[in-house]
Design an enzyme around this catalytic site. Structure first.
Site: not given
Length: 305
Positions: A78, A237, A241, A264
């Site tokens: 973030h 969101h 990310d 991720h």
């Protein structure tokens, strides 16, 4: 020339660690040209500096985790996303625990901190990674891809079989030539399911998670009384990310990013695949700021504006 940027003054805040539930102090400090984004574990007997880089990302199960010499800093995505959105090239990030505080679950607090500190141009050319050939990573039905593009554009698709998510849209495409990161992306919060939160707590994780820093869903609905900040906050969101995950490569990308159900781990694998093929990218600078892609020739306070 289009110049590198840092912050003008030191700024500090205190927040809660998402997984530890502990109070964490965070300090942002200006850094010299060419420094990059460097995280420093100042709570350790001997502080450890961990530069943000694709090769320093270790664990990616629940967040992007930077690791070096046995030290780690978790949940960097973030803050990295805010740095990308505001065009910050050089920054020291001092932290008193092994994770960045979650704040409100979005990048908005970090944007506010950086803007409060002020943004300063530096007498060094801003370096971009220009993607010159397509690069793709797949994992089952999930994928992430970079294509050549003169600018920064993202298309992200999610697939959450949940009534509340279905109603908000599962796909988003954004070109930062005509979209404001600060207004349209930065405030999108992380989200999770109530039953998963209980399982994580039993594992000693998510101790700091609450409706103050996440959108929480049960089987049918959103539990937060204040609802959503954006109609499509869930997919926004995931894009927030991704912007942070990609920025650990060390420079802003000139590329089109496309992803389906990426996270991720896949985002980091994509960066490693890019860096493994020297013919797939080149480092570029712009002597004339007006020659840079629209969205990067920004004023001193905003990027992608």
């Amino acid at each position: 020339m289009l110049k590198q940027r840092t912050i003008k003054s030191i700024v500090k805040t205190v927040g809660i660690g998402l997984h530890s539930g502990r109070k964490i102090e965070l300090t942002l400090r200006p850094a010299a040209p060419g420094t990059g984004i460097v995280f420093s574990r100042i709570d350790l007997p001997t502080p450890v500096d961990i530069p943000a880089s694709a090769m320093s990302i270790g664990d990616t199960r629940l967040a992007s985790v930077l690791q070096k010499d046995g030290a780690r800093v978790s949940t960097v995505e973030h803050l990295m996303s805010a740095c990308a959105g505001l065009g910050i090239d050089n920054l020291y990030v001092d932290v008193t625990a092994e994770e960045i505080p979650i704040m409100d679950g979005s990048a908005a607090t970090f944007v506010f901190l950086i803007q409060s500190a002020g943004i300063e141009e530096q007498n060094a050319p801003k370096r971009f990674i220009k993607v010159t050939k397509p690069v793709e990573i797949r994992d089952g039905d999930k994928f992430a891809r970079l294509d050549p593009y003169f600018g920064f554009k993202l298309k992200f698709s999610i697939d959450f079989r949940h009534p509340a998510v279905d109603k908000t849209g599962q796909e988003l495409e954004v070109d930062f030539a005509n979209t404001s990161y600060v207004r349209e992306i930065a405030r999108a919060r992380t989200f999770g399911f109530a039953h998963e939160a209980e399982m994580l707590r039993e594992l000693g994780l998510a101790r700091g998670g609450s409706m103050d820093n996440a959108i929480v869903l049960d089987e049918y609905r959103i539990l937060n009384n204040d609802g959503l900040r954006y109609d499509d906050e869930f997919v926004k969101h995931k894009m927030l990310d991704a912007i942070g995950d990609l920025y650990v490569v060390g420079h802003p990308l000139l590329a089109s990013y496309t992803a389906y159900k990426s996270g991720h781990g896949l985002n980091n694998a994509l960066l490693r695949e890019l860096l493994a093929h020297e013919d797939a990218y080149e480092i570029v600078t712009f002597d004339d700021p007006q020659a840079a892609p629209k969205g990067f020739a920004f004023d001193a306070q905003t990027a992608f504006a």
